[in-house]
Design an enzyme around this catalytic site. Structure first.
Site, PDB file in Angstrom:
ATOM      1  N   LYS A  37       0.892  -1.165   0.000  1.00 27.13           N
ATOM      2  CA  LYS A  37       0.000   0.000   0.000  1.00 27.13           C
ATOM      3  C   LYS A  37       0.924   1.206   0.000  1.00 27.13           C
ATOM      4  CE  LYS A  37      -4.013   2.238   0.750  1.00 27.13           C
ATOM      5  NZ  LYS A  37      -5.269   2.098   0.014  1.00 27.13           N
ATOM      6  N   GLU A 115      -1.930  -1.701  -3.808  1.00 28.13           N
ATOM      7  CA  GLU A 115      -3.254  -1.084  -3.715  1.00 28.13           C
ATOM      8  C   GLU A 115      -3.118   0.425  -3.647  1.00 28.13           C
ATOM      9  OE1 GLU A 115      -7.103  -0.493  -0.820  1.00 28.13           O
ATOM     10  OE2 GLU A 115      -5.622  -2.014  -0.267  1.00 28.13           O
TER      11      GLU A 115
END
Length: 219
Positions: A37, A115
């Site tokens: 992330k 992500e």
């Protein structure tokens, strides 16, 4: 190694949930699976956010230190550009690329999922959008979209924007299917594939432990 940037047609459509299902499916297929992330906002500990959620849902993923898996964790809950500004931080593509390279060197994943924060046009700075990070990394995009009414329009617009930026799209994943799916949801698959010249690689019902359909890791 395959690398995918998981983004969406907007915020709050279930990217983290879908990313966790992707990771879980990859692990079940016998793949060493890394999840990143690059930018998390709204907290100071990445494991309390999206990365922690993915790890809880897909416990078989590689255990990567937070400083590599999430190079930017910003306290203010907002678009990354504003959260970074409040902490006098500049989100540097080179730092994110370095973390990717370190993960590859140390952990030798077969597949890596990054992500994103929000959608493809979410700003990372006053002059830089998320799509520019995707382009700089060179990852294929997995585009997450809601299954229901409005999905055709939002998905086609996102696909058009990505292609105008010459960003490769691996496919679309439709989330939040009803159980059983509605006529509109099923029709959306065909319309998105036809008008978008793209494959719907997976579908998911919110809260399920697995995809209803997934062809991403099929032989």
């Amino acid at each position: 190694m395959k690398t995918y940037f998981v983004t969406g047609t907007g915020t709050g459509i279930g990217k983290t949930y879908v990313c966790a299902l992707l990771a879980k499916t990859a692990v079940a297929a016998g793949l060493r699976t890394a999840v990143m992330k690059p930018v998390q906002t709204g907290m100071t500990d990445p494991m309390l956010g999206d990365l922690g959620e993915v790890r809880r849902r897909a416990p078989g993923i590689l255990e990567i230190p937070s400083e590599l898996a999430c190079p930017y964790c910003l306290a203010y809950e907002s678009s990354p550009h504003l959260a970074a500004e409040k902490e006098s931080v500049v989100i540097d593509f080179a730092r994110i690329r370095h973390c990717c390279d370190e993960i590859v060197a140390r952990y030798a994943p077969d597949v890596m999922f990054l992500e994103g924060a929000g959608g493809i046009c979410v700003p990372l700075s006053p002059r830089v959008l998320t799509c520019e990070l995707i382009g700089a990394l060179g990852f294929e995009v997995l585009l997450v979209a809601p299954a229901g009414l409005g999905s055709i329009n939002h998905t086609l617009l996102s696909l058009e924007y990505l292609r105008n930026r010459e960003i490769p799209v691996a496919g679309v994943i439709l989330n939040a299917f009803s159980s059983p799916p509605t006529e509109i949801e099923l029709d959306n698959i065909g319309m998105i594939e036809s008008f978008g010249n793209v494959r719907v690689l997976a579908t998911a019902s919110q809260g399920a432990d697995a995809f209803s359909m997934c062809t991403l890791f099929s032989a």
